[in-house]
Scaffold this motif. Sequence first.
Motif, short mmCIF file in Angstrom:
data_model
loop_
_atom_site.label_atom_id
_atom_site.label_comp_id
_atom_site.label_asym_id
_atom_site.label_seq_id
_atom_site.Cartn_x
_atom_site.Cartn_y
_atom_site.Cartn_z
N PRO A 137 -47.87 20.06 40.20
CA PRO A 137 -47.52 20.86 38.80
C PRO A 137 -47.87 19.91 37.80
O PRO A 137 -48.31 20.24 36.62
N GLU A 138 -47.83 18.43 37.89
CA GLU A 138 -48.38 17.50 36.91
C GLU A 138 -49.87 17.67 36.70
O GLU A 138 -50.28 16.91 35.92
N LEU A 196 -54.34 29.90 38.03
CA LEU A 196 -52.89 29.74 38.15
C LEU A 196 -53.06 29.48 39.80
O LEU A 196 -53.50 30.49 40.44
N VAL A 197 -52.25 28.28 40.19
CA VAL A 197 -52.42 28.06 41.60
C VAL A 197 -51.08 27.41 42.04
O VAL A 197 -50.49 26.92 41.25
N GLN A 198 -50.57 27.63 43.22
CA GLN A 198 -49.34 27.14 43.60
C GLN A 198 -49.69 25.68 44.07
O GLN A 198 -50.70 25.21 44.39
N ALA A 199 -48.53 24.95 43.84
CA ALA A 199 -48.68 23.30 44.46
C ALA A 199 -49.21 23.57 45.85
O ALA A 199 -48.54 24.21 46.61
N GLY A 200 -49.88 22.21 46.01
CA GLY A 200 -50.50 22.33 47.40
C GLY A 200 -51.94 23.01 47.37
O GLY A 200 -52.63 22.68 48.33
N GLY A 201 -52.26 23.75 46.54
CA GLY A 201 -53.16 24.67 46.70
C GLY A 201 -54.79 23.91 46.05
O GLY A 201 -54.55 22.90 45.83
N SER A 202 -55.65 24.73 45.97
CA SER A 202 -57.08 24.04 45.57
C SER A 202 -57.63 25.05 44.52
O SER A 202 -57.43 26.08 44.41
N ARG A 209 -58.02 26.44 31.38
CA ARG A 209 -56.84 25.98 31.51
C ARG A 209 -56.39 26.03 33.06
O ARG A 209 -56.64 26.79 33.84
N VAL A 210 -55.61 25.12 33.63
CA VAL A 210 -55.38 25.14 34.96
C VAL A 210 -53.66 24.91 34.92
O VAL A 210 -53.28 24.13 34.38
N THR A 211 -53.13 25.88 35.58
CA THR A 211 -51.68 25.86 35.87
C THR A 211 -51.23 25.96 37.30
O THR A 211 -51.56 26.65 38.03
N VAL A 212 -50.51 24.71 37.54
CA VAL A 212 -50.01 24.61 38.95
C VAL A 212 -48.49 24.91 38.98
O VAL A 212 -47.69 24.30 38.30
N SER A 213 -48.14 25.85 39.75
CA SER A 213 -46.68 26.25 39.77
C SER A 213 -45.95 25.71 41.06
O SER A 213 -46.85 25.49 42.01
N SER A 214 -44.82 25.25 40.90
CA SER A 214 -44.16 24.57 41.95
C SER A 214 -43.25 25.70 42.73
O SER A 214 -43.40 26.60 42.82
#
Length: 123
Positions: A88-89, A11-17, A118-123
Amino acid sequence: QVQLVESGGGLVQAGGSLGLSCAASGRTLSNYAMAWFRQAPGKEREFVTHISWTGDRTSYADSVKGRFTISRDNAKNTVYLQMNSLKPEDTAVYYCAATSLIMTTMARSYAYWGQGTRVTVSS
């Protein structure tokens, strides 16, 4: 036979790597072109990027161009996917795949697949 195991999702925040790895066993990866695909919930599996046997040629889906980088270390039998500026997309299960054919964007050309990470990008 080639066995592929992906790692590095999370899990990573939007804009992260985030960096993914795909470790192979069974045969040397230097004989295979490698790719990353992804599948988002409710969507078809889609091509992300691929790299030639020697690593001198790569290509990317337009949606990730300039943000993702594929690389390989044949000595370590490992392929990598560095993902920057995540959106997020980009949320999906990411799969690595191997083909003994020429590098291609078509999933059906890849004979060997990992189980996905699994990769999850939170907004």
